[in-house]
Design an enzyme around this catalytic site. Sequence first.
Site, PDB file in Angstrom:
ATOM      1  CE  LYS A   1       8.256  -2.563 -10.044  1.00 12.02           C
ATOM      2  NZ  LYS A   1       8.723  -3.476 -10.947  1.00 12.02           N
TER       3      LYS A   1
ATOM      4  CG  HIS B   1      10.362 -37.096 -15.763  1.00 16.32           C
ATOM      5  ND1 HIS B   1      10.662 -38.358 -15.635  1.00 16.32           N
ATOM      6  CD2 HIS B   1      11.422 -36.664 -16.591  1.00 16.32           C
ATOM      7  CE1 HIS B   1      11.848 -38.647 -15.935  1.00 16.32           C
ATOM      8  NE2 HIS B   1      12.557 -37.226 -16.395  1.00 16.32           N
TER       9      HIS B   1
ATOM     10  CD  GLU C   1      11.155 -12.821 -15.788  1.00 19.63           C
ATOM     11  OE1 GLU C   1      11.122 -13.604 -14.714  1.00 19.63           O
ATOM     12  OE2 GLU C   1      10.908 -11.835 -15.935  1.00 19.63           O
TER      13      GLU C   1
ATOM     14  CD  GLU D   1       4.467 -11.072 -13.480  1.00 17.74           C
ATOM     15  OE1 GLU D   1       4.673 -10.587 -12.279  1.00 17.74           O
ATOM     16  OE2 GLU D   1       5.331 -10.725 -14.144  1.00 17.74           O
TER      17      GLU D   1
ATOM     18  CD1 TRP E   1      -3.072  -4.473  -4.593  1.00 16.07           C
ATOM     19  CD2 TRP E   1      -2.267  -5.923  -3.064  1.00 16.07           C
ATOM     20  NE1 TRP E   1      -2.990  -5.680  -5.152  1.00 16.07           N
ATOM     21  CE2 TRP E   1      -2.634  -6.423  -4.350  1.00 16.07           C
ATOM     22  CE3 TRP E   1      -1.859  -6.614  -1.927  1.00 16.07           C
ATOM     23  CZ2 TRP E   1      -2.310  -7.798  -4.635  1.00 16.07           C
ATOM     24  CZ3 TRP E   1      -1.668  -8.059  -2.241  1.00 16.07           C
ATOM     25  CH2 TRP E   1      -1.681  -8.654  -3.347  1.00 16.07           C
TER      26      TRP E   1
ATOM     27  CB  CYS F   1      -0.775   0.142   1.384  1.00 13.33           C
ATOM     28  SG  CYS F   1      -1.707  -1.642   1.513  1.00 13.33           S
TER      29      CYS F   1
ATOM     30  CG  ASN G   1       1.502   0.874   3.794  1.00 14.54           C
ATOM     31  OD1 ASN G   1       0.226   0.942   3.543  1.00 14.54           O
ATOM     32  ND2 ASN G   1       2.548   1.523   3.188  1.00 14.54           N
ATOM     33  N   GLY G   2       0.978  -2.844   6.344  1.00 16.94           N
ATOM     34  CA  GLY G   2       1.601  -4.103   7.071  1.00 16.94           C
ATOM     35  C   GLY G   2       0.393  -4.734   7.650  1.00 16.94           C
TER      36      GLY G   2
ATOM     37  CE  LYS H   1       7.613 -10.169 -16.249  1.00 21.31           C
ATOM     38  NZ  LYS H   1       8.715 -10.342 -15.568  1.00 21.31           N
TER      39      LYS H   1
ATOM     40  NE  ARG I   1       4.184   1.302  -1.818  1.00 18.26           N
ATOM     41  CZ  ARG I   1       5.417   1.059  -1.234  1.00 18.26           C
ATOM     42  NH1 ARG I   1       6.538   1.563  -1.593  1.00 18.26           N
ATOM     43  NH2 ARG I   1       5.413   0.322  -0.206  1.00 18.26           N
TER      44      ARG I   1
END
Length: 623
Positions: free
Chosen positions: A618, A519, A496, A503, A79, A2, A105-106, A500, A27
């Site tokens: 972020k 497998h 990666e 996301e 958030w 946040c 925040n937290g 991407k 963020r």
Amino acid sequence: MCGIIGATGQSAVTEILLDGLARLEYRGYDSAGVVLQSDGDLWRARVATGTRSLEDLRKVVDGAPHAGEALTGIGHTRWVTHGHPTEGNAHPIMDCSGRVAVVHNGIIENWRALTARLVSDGHVRNSDTDTEVLAHLVEEELATGVSLVEAVRATLREVNGTFALAVVCEGEPGTIVAARRVSPLVIGLAEAGAGGEELGEALLASDIPALIGRTRRLWALEDDQIAELRPGSVRVTTLAGKEVEPSVLNVSRDLEAAEKGGHPDFMGKEIHEQPRAISDTLLDRLLPDGTFALDELRISDEDLARVDKVFIVACGSSYHAGLVAKYAIEHWSRLPTEIDIASEFRYRDPVLDERTLVIGVSQSGETIDTLQAMREARQWSAKVLVISNVVDSSMARESDGVLYTRAGPEVGVASTKTHLAQIVALEVLALHLAQLHRRMPPADARMLFASLEGLPGLVKEVLDREEQVEKVARKFLDTRDFFFLGRHVGYPVALEGALKLKEISYVRAEGYPAGELKHGPIALIEPGAVVVGVATRTRLWEKMMGNVAEVKSRGATVVLVANDGDHDTAEQADEVLWVPSTDPLLAPVVDVVPLQLFAYHLARARGHDVDRPRNLAKTVTVE
Ligand code: F6R
């Protein structure tokens, strides 16, 4: 994740708050709010309209009489961690009387027990948040006649968990009290107004960009420190009440760098900034004698030469960069190197001692899982260093040493330029370790460093082919499932590429080491499946092509990343993403770029907001 902003001055601070929140939007948020104070009274505005929240908050504030004239205020973008993303749960959160307001925040871990106690004492709950207990506890303390700072101090003694918070109350107009434990918070003081007759605003924010351009006099609040902000003054004390000098922050980032610079979005801009991010990260690192200048490292050559084991801890894209580094460190310096997802590391009883080097990799330097993993390592006396993109980040301040990536601020939620800069910084570190462990003569290090210096040019060549990648991406607009395969350092590239894509495009995309295919995952391959393979000419190219043949024969459509002119590879592909070749251990820096562009164009063509993908933030500052 946040965002927090606060300001108190002798002229209106409303714009500082709204503008600061907008600068923290990278963020991520689902709701936003402010409390403004003029003549003692608190006036609150909150909205919960997802990614439109800031726009809508501005409309509410602009439409309210006198809101634009407030001299003190705190603001927040939230958030969700507890409760739903509703207006009622948006911060600032107030006490029963509406005379105390808190942004936080937290996570307050003992909020349930505290809530039960507060409710039985007659407090009325007005949200589903853990934060609310802070407002009621401060309310209780104020009722005993103490000042706001003492009320906050007493409150913090009762709570467990993590916080960056700011509190205002009607009884003390012009004062903001702020505090932190684990979650970051910076405070600042603006210059006095023209003529010096007006005191400068005292400011606070959860991250530096919110305050850039307002002042260069910034300090980082440390764990369990409390700041009192009044126009023209900032006072910092410990939880125990002892006055302390806060640590000064060096601010070199400018706001212009955080603007889009002609690109439709930050992610596009940041993908194109990659050549620069790499060359800046390499700048002045090699000395003429073939050794390395890693000044911020702060761990002596002697200590590094004694290291007998390396651990890398990181999350997400930073983990993938770390995985590339594992191959490089083991190959070049022969040091056994383990890599862990940071959130798993501290709970698995890792075996560490003072000869272990633990490398945290984090663009933000604030990710709580990585920070806690590094703290765990320090407890075992391991040498701890961080690869970070943020100067003076929590990890940078808490480590024995730092190696900064110099990618500049990254606003797009999906990492791109910081990921490439991390790989490059880690490879420089790997070369340094190889020299100190007498596994690599300076001449070889010089040669590899020259190859690293060639990477910006190669990445630029890939970026110049963006249109071709976009054409390929558009062919897969309706595909819902992708498999990304790679071997050796192509494996982290595959991971990666898949990350991407999922996301920002919201399609299923799984990355696998190609050898694992038979497998299990091969059961999913049938006509219509799309397999993206990293098939550049590394040591395991032939084996990789064997895997490509397996998926082709089962009807999959195959997209391959291939080296320029490699027709043998191209013949096996339905689509080719061409890249120039380089030293195999450096190749991930080049090979991942077409996969970033692939994800970017697929997401844009599907109409998604690539800068603010849903559900993501972020900086992840909760476990
Ligand atoms: C992916 C992404 C995340 C981050 C992860 C770690 O595009 O951005 O997976 O890599 O949250 O963040 P940092 O590097 O800040 O520790």
